[in-house]
Design a protein around this motif. Structure first.
Motif, mmCIF file in Angstrom:
data_model
loop_
_atom_site.group_PDB
_atom_site.id
_atom_site.type_symbol
_atom_site.label_atom_id
_atom_site.label_comp_id
_atom_site.label_asym_id
_atom_site.label_seq_id
_atom_site.Cartn_x
_atom_site.Cartn_y
_atom_site.Cartn_z
ATOM 1 N N ASP A 159 0.774 -1.188 -0.021
ATOM 2 C CA ASP A 159 -0.238 -0.013 0.187
ATOM 3 C C ASP A 159 1.022 1.251 0.025
ATOM 4 O OD1 ASP A 159 0.922 0.036 2.493
ATOM 5 O OD2 ASP A 159 -1.005 -0.255 3.601
ATOM 6 N N SER A 160 2.184 1.320 -0.020
ATOM 7 C CA SER A 160 2.885 2.271 -0.135
ATOM 8 C C SER A 160 3.101 2.894 -1.742
ATOM 9 C CB SER A 160 4.432 1.971 0.435
ATOM 10 O OG SER A 160 5.217 1.283 -0.394
ATOM 11 N N MET A 161 2.514 2.211 -2.659
ATOM 12 C CA MET A 161 2.740 2.671 -4.033
ATOM 13 C C MET A 161 2.104 3.921 -4.073
ATOM 14 S SD MET A 161 1.434 0.960 -7.478
ATOM 15 C CE MET A 161 -0.544 1.109 -7.307
ATOM 16 N N LEU A 162 2.491 4.829 -4.573
ATOM 17 C CA LEU A 162 1.883 6.497 -5.009
ATOM 18 C C LEU A 162 2.052 7.186 -3.771
ATOM 19 C CD1 LEU A 162 -0.776 5.494 -7.641
ATOM 20 C CD2 LEU A 162 1.521 6.605 -8.236
ATOM 21 N N THR A 163 2.447 7.051 -2.926
ATOM 22 C CA THR A 163 2.750 7.668 -1.551
ATOM 23 C C THR A 163 3.968 8.725 -1.585
ATOM 24 O OG1 THR A 163 3.990 6.143 -0.359
ATOM 25 C CG2 THR A 163 1.516 5.976 -0.233
ATOM 26 N N GLY A 164 4.668 8.475 -2.670
ATOM 27 C CA GLY A 164 5.766 9.470 -2.622
ATOM 28 C C GLY A 164 6.448 9.636 -3.959
ATOM 29 N N PRO A 165 7.565 10.204 -4.095
ATOM 30 C CA PRO A 165 8.368 10.418 -5.252
ATOM 31 C C PRO A 165 9.142 9.402 -5.574
ATOM 32 C CG PRO A 165 9.181 11.903 -3.867
ATOM 33 C CD PRO A 165 7.822 11.449 -3.024
ATOM 34 N N LEU A 166 9.277 8.960 -6.883
ATOM 35 C CA LEU A 166 10.080 7.635 -7.320
ATOM 36 C C LEU A 166 11.554 7.873 -7.454
ATOM 37 C CD1 LEU A 166 7.665 6.839 -10.089
ATOM 38 C CD2 LEU A 166 7.659 5.426 -8.085
ATOM 39 N N GLU A 167 12.285 6.793 -7.566
ATOM 40 C CA GLU A 167 13.677 7.127 -7.876
ATOM 41 C C GLU A 167 13.971 7.513 -9.181
ATOM 42 O OE1 GLU A 167 17.471 6.845 -8.972
ATOM 43 O OE2 GLU A 167 16.780 6.839 -6.985
ATOM 44 N N SER A 168 14.511 8.675 -9.467
ATOM 45 C CA SER A 168 14.555 9.466 -10.784
ATOM 46 C C SER A 168 15.138 8.532 -11.865
ATOM 47 C CB SER A 168 15.277 10.759 -10.569
ATOM 48 O OG SER A 168 16.610 10.352 -10.239
ATOM 49 N N THR A 169 16.154 7.901 -11.402
ATOM 50 C CA THR A 169 16.891 7.043 -12.523
ATOM 51 C C THR A 169 16.052 5.949 -13.307
ATOM 52 O OG1 THR A 169 17.608 5.394 -10.821
ATOM 53 C CG2 THR A 169 19.017 7.300 -11.615
ATOM 54 N N ASN A 170 15.046 5.458 -12.628
ATOM 55 C CA ASN A 170 14.193 4.642 -13.270
ATOM 56 C C ASN A 170 12.662 4.919 -13.347
ATOM 57 O OD1 ASN A 170 13.246 4.028 -10.501
ATOM 58 N ND2 ASN A 170 14.345 1.978 -10.656
ATOM 59 N N GLU A 171 12.414 6.427 -13.244
ATOM 60 C CA GLU A 171 11.021 6.695 -12.966
ATOM 61 C C GLU A 171 10.169 6.416 -14.124
ATOM 62 O OE1 GLU A 171 9.418 10.751 -11.340
ATOM 63 O OE2 GLU A 171 10.059 10.815 -13.590
ATOM 64 N N LEU A 187 -2.178 -5.796 -4.844
ATOM 65 C CA LEU A 187 -0.796 -6.070 -4.875
ATOM 66 C C LEU A 187 -0.354 -7.149 -4.350
ATOM 67 C CD1 LEU A 187 0.921 -2.814 -5.755
ATOM 68 C CD2 LEU A 187 -0.759 -3.950 -7.260
ATOM 69 N N VAL A 188 0.481 -8.087 -4.720
ATOM 70 C CA VAL A 188 1.218 -8.828 -3.789
ATOM 71 C C VAL A 188 2.654 -9.112 -4.088
ATOM 72 C CG1 VAL A 188 1.198 -11.405 -3.336
ATOM 73 C CG2 VAL A 188 -0.740 -10.383 -3.752
ATOM 74 N N ASN A 189 3.394 -8.553 -3.181
ATOM 75 C CA ASN A 189 5.035 -8.712 -3.413
ATOM 76 C C ASN A 189 5.355 -10.179 -3.209
ATOM 77 O OD1 ASN A 189 5.096 -5.813 -3.130
ATOM 78 N ND2 ASN A 189 5.555 -5.732 -1.074
ATOM 79 N N ILE A 190 6.575 -10.063 -4.034
ATOM 80 C CA ILE A 190 7.304 -11.734 -4.180
ATOM 81 C C ILE A 190 8.813 -11.110 -4.004
ATOM 82 C CG2 ILE A 190 7.727 -13.654 -5.794
ATOM 83 C CD1 ILE A 190 5.273 -13.081 -7.242
ATOM 84 N N GLY A 191 9.142 -11.885 -2.746
ATOM 85 C CA GLY A 191 10.683 -11.519 -2.464
ATOM 86 C C GLY A 191 11.059 -12.725 -1.533
ATOM 87 N N THR A 192 12.174 -12.361 -0.936
ATOM 88 C CA THR A 192 12.798 -13.207 0.177
ATOM 89 C C THR A 192 12.536 -12.716 1.536
ATOM 90 O OG1 THR A 192 14.894 -12.145 0.154
ATOM 91 C CG2 THR A 192 14.557 -14.022 -1.400
ATOM 92 N N GLY A 193 12.160 -11.537 1.623
ATOM 93 C CA GLY A 193 12.066 -10.657 3.084
ATOM 94 C C GLY A 193 13.554 -10.475 3.361
ATOM 95 N N GLU A 194 14.481 -10.714 2.773
ATOM 96 C CA GLU A 194 15.945 -10.397 3.424
ATOM 97 C C GLU A 194 16.710 -9.620 2.309
ATOM 98 O OE1 GLU A 194 17.622 -14.155 4.046
ATOM 99 O OE2 GLU A 194 16.320 -14.716 5.556
ATOM 100 N N ASP A 195 17.532 -8.845 2.812
ATOM 101 C CA ASP A 195 18.312 -8.022 1.989
ATOM 102 C C ASP A 195 19.758 -7.919 2.537
ATOM 103 O OD1 ASP A 195 18.167 -6.255 4.137
ATOM 104 O OD2 ASP A 195 17.385 -4.815 3.232
ATOM 105 N N ILE A 196 20.638 -7.361 1.497
ATOM 106 C CA ILE A 196 22.019 -7.151 1.568
ATOM 107 C C ILE A 196 22.627 -6.406 1.096
ATOM 108 C CG2 ILE A 196 22.379 -8.656 -0.368
ATOM 109 C CD1 ILE A 196 24.671 -10.034 0.832
ATOM 110 N N THR A 197 23.721 -5.603 1.456
ATOM 111 C CA THR A 197 24.460 -4.491 0.874
ATOM 112 C C THR A 197 24.963 -4.875 -0.555
ATOM 113 O OG1 THR A 197 26.557 -4.737 1.771
ATOM 114 C CG2 THR A 197 25.028 -3.604 3.142
#
Length: 313
Positions: free
Chosen positions: A128-140, A239-249
């Protein structure tokens, strides 16, 4: 809209974009189902051509559609080919979605991208965060085209009762990835860069950006399994997110790739290259409640991706 569970057995299933990494993974997964697979070569029909798409759908009338076709690329491609990315992807989405509606498709899944979420949205990224703020400019431009596809699916549900759903995969990697030296995504770019450095005996490899952004990575065959699971079990408007729920630098991830490839030199970071969004981790709690979790560990997935790269897949 049809109730769930949705029965795939015996139905004609069209995978739009079957030559791409995502579409090819969907085909690998769908051969395990009792379905009639339908594919379409770009040389036969350009999905940007509305008349050609409408004619093909009228003749073929697929019952189920996975809309995975898209013009995709990494941060440089998105930022350089801005007009191509917005035009091609809006054209593909609008043509396929409307043709599916006109020809009575029972169900359609639109595959979006996690770049639809605002650049500084709270982490992990909720649907539900879609359309709540500006996008990353490089891939807008690309993000806007994907948001348009999501909103089209929503509109057809609202106006016509169409059983059209949207899913949001995180960063994907695996067989069929694009290893272009400038336009590839980060996983493919690093695999190629470390492999070539190993072959040439280079003492260091440059990684774009500062290495500090955090990213989530999902093996593409896991993504395909999640899509088939949701096609069978989910028919809601959200919408349904599809991911692992984990991130890494990116820095940590680059080390994983270097170890997998067998590169023993040093890494440097090119601060003149853009970092993109500081962090991009999906909230996958909705997907977990629907009964699916990723199975491929990052180290295992990178090994599989590297094997695919070496074999030319």
């Amino acid at each position: 809209m049809a109730a769930t569970p949705f029965e795939l057995k015996g139905k004609s299933v069209y995978v739009a974009g079957h030559r791409g990494m995502v579409g090819a993974a969907l085909l690998r997964r769908l051969v395990q189902e009792d379905v009639r697979l339908v594919t379409l070569e770009r040389s036969e029909v350009d999905l940007r051509n509305q008349i050609a798409v409408f004619d093909w759908f009228a003749k073929t009338r697929p019952q189920v559609v996975f809309l995975a076709a898209a013009k995709v690329g990494g941060i440089v491609a998105n930022n350089t080919l801005r007009a191509d990315f917005i035009y091609d992807n809006i054209a593909i989405a609008s043509n396929v979605i409307h043709a599916a509606h006109l020809n009575g498709a029972e169900k359609l899944m639109f595959l979006g991208s996690s770049c639809i979420y605002p650049k500084f949205a709270a982490q992990p990224l909720r649907e539900d965060s879609m359309l709540t703020g500006p996008l990353e400019s490089t891939n807008e431009p690309y993000a806007i085209s994907k948001i348009a596809g999501i909103k089209m699916a929503e509109a057809y549900r609202s106006q016509y009762g169409s059983n059209f759903i949207s899913v949001m995969p995180t960063n994907l990697y695996g067989p069929g990835d694009n290893y272009h030296p400038e336009y590839s995504h980060v996983v493919a770019a690093l695999i190629r860069r470390f492999h070539e450095a190993k072959l040439t005996g280079a003492t260091s490899v440059s990684v774009w950006g500062t290495g500090s952004p955090r990213r989530e990575f999902l093996y593409v065959d896991d993504m395909a399994d999640a899509c088939v699971h949701l096609m069978k079990t989910y028919s809601g408007p959200e919408l349904v997110n599809i991911g692992t729920g984990e991130d890494i630098t990116i820095a940590e991830f680059a080390r994983v790739v270097a170890v997998t490839v067998g590169y023993r030199g040093e890494m440097t970071f090119d601060h003149s290259r853009p970092d993109g969004t500081p962090r991009k981790l999906l909230d996958v709690s909705r997907l977990a409640r629907l009964g699916w979790r990723a199975r491929t560990l990052l180290e295992d997935g990178i090994k599989l991706a590297y094997e695919a790269y070496l074999s030319g897949r």
